[in-house]
Design a protein around this motif. Structure first.
Motif, PDB file in Angstrom:
ATOM      1  N   ASP A  70      -3.117 -30.697  33.416  1.00 50.41           N
ATOM      2  CA  ASP A  70      -3.245 -29.960  34.669  1.00 50.41           C
ATOM      3  C   ASP A  70      -3.125 -28.469  34.406  1.00 50.41           C
ATOM      4  O   ASP A  70      -2.287 -28.038  33.603  1.00 50.41           O
ATOM      5  N   LEU A 103       6.314 -25.166  46.849  1.00 52.74           N
ATOM      6  CA  LEU A 103       6.057 -26.277  45.924  1.00 52.74           C
ATOM      7  C   LEU A 103       6.903 -27.488  46.295  1.00 52.74           C
ATOM      8  O   LEU A 103       7.772 -27.410  47.159  1.00 52.74           O
ATOM      9  N   LYS A 106       5.786 -33.018  43.855  1.00 53.47           N
ATOM     10  CA  LYS A 106       4.426 -33.430  43.508  1.00 53.47           C
ATOM     11  C   LYS A 106       3.503 -32.233  43.253  1.00 53.47           C
ATOM     12  O   LYS A 106       2.545 -32.330  42.504  1.00 53.47           O
ATOM     13  N   LYS A 107       3.777 -31.107  43.881  1.00 55.24           N
ATOM     14  CA  LYS A 107       2.963 -29.901  43.711  1.00 55.24           C
ATOM     15  C   LYS A 107       3.753 -28.918  42.857  1.00 55.24           C
ATOM     16  O   LYS A 107       4.785 -28.413  43.282  1.00 55.24           O
ATOM     17  N   HIS A 108       3.254 -28.642  41.657  1.00 52.63           N
ATOM     18  CA  HIS A 108       4.005 -27.844  40.686  1.00 52.63           C
ATOM     19  C   HIS A 108       3.510 -26.407  40.524  1.00 52.63           C
ATOM     20  O   HIS A 108       4.209 -25.588  39.940  1.00 52.63           O
ATOM     21  N   ASP A 111      -0.781 -21.994  44.860  1.00 53.48           N
ATOM     22  CA  ASP A 111      -2.224 -21.987  45.121  1.00 53.48           C
ATOM     23  C   ASP A 111      -2.936 -20.851  44.390  1.00 53.48           C
ATOM     24  O   ASP A 111      -4.076 -21.006  43.959  1.00 53.48           O
ATOM     25  N   THR A 116       3.950 -21.824  37.943  1.00 50.58           N
ATOM     26  CA  THR A 116       4.099 -23.270  37.778  1.00 50.58           C
ATOM     27  C   THR A 116       5.586 -23.514  37.565  1.00 50.58           C
ATOM     28  O   THR A 116       6.231 -22.823  36.772  1.00 50.58           O
TER      29      THR A 116
END
Length: 162
Positions: A70, A103, A106-108, A111, A116
């Motif tokens: 990712d 974040l 699940k969302k690291h 946008d 991260t």
């Protein structure tokens, strides 16, 4: 996605290792260093050039925790949740950073791909707990407030650059 002209970087990496199958891990490490993750189209390219099946490459890439399939942000924040950091309240720092950056578990990545956020088992700085690193720079004895201050400083530096 990577464009065709970007494969010249990958070709240079492959040439350094002479396309040796035994060098797959080193090749993947350098590709990840270049792109901050392992793009699927680059792995397909490597598969053809090294004559290694794509499934073999994916099995290596998913076996080792340090590889990522990712995309990652410009700033990779690692928060330690090892024993020393955990008992010194690393979880409230994690929660504050997640809230500040929008974040979740699940969302690291943000946008805008600036940040991260990852948790790690140990950063090897137990005496400085709780610890975070941002692009491998160590921040010691953090609190939720000091962690957000660091994030805001990075945001300010990035807005000044633009």
């Amino acid at each position: 996605m990577c464009k065709i002209n970007q494969y010249s970087n990958v070709d240079e990496i492959l040439e350094r290792y002479q396309n040796k199958k035994s060098s797959l891990i080193a090749v993947l490490q350098e590709i990840q260093s270049e792109y901050k993750y392992l793009p699927e189209d680059v792995l397909e390219y490597v598969s053809k050039k090294m004559e290694i099946t794509l499934s073999k490459i994916f099995s290596v890439a998913t076996f080792y925790e340090n590889f990522s399939l990712d995309p990652k942000g410009k700033y990779i924040i690692k928060i330690c949740d090892g024993t020393a950091c955990h008992v010194r309240k690393s979880i409230p720092i994690l929660n504050a950073l997640r809230k500040e950056l929008g974040l979740s578990d699940k969302k690291h990545s943000t946008d805008d791909m600036l940040f991260t956020l990852e948790t790690v088992s140990c950063l090897g700085a137990c005496g400085l707990a709780p610890v975070i690193t941002i692009n491998d720079k160590v921040y010691a004895k953090m609190t939720p407030e000091s962690a957000i201050d660091v994030i805001n400083e990075i945001r300010k530096e990035n807005s000044d650059e633009n």
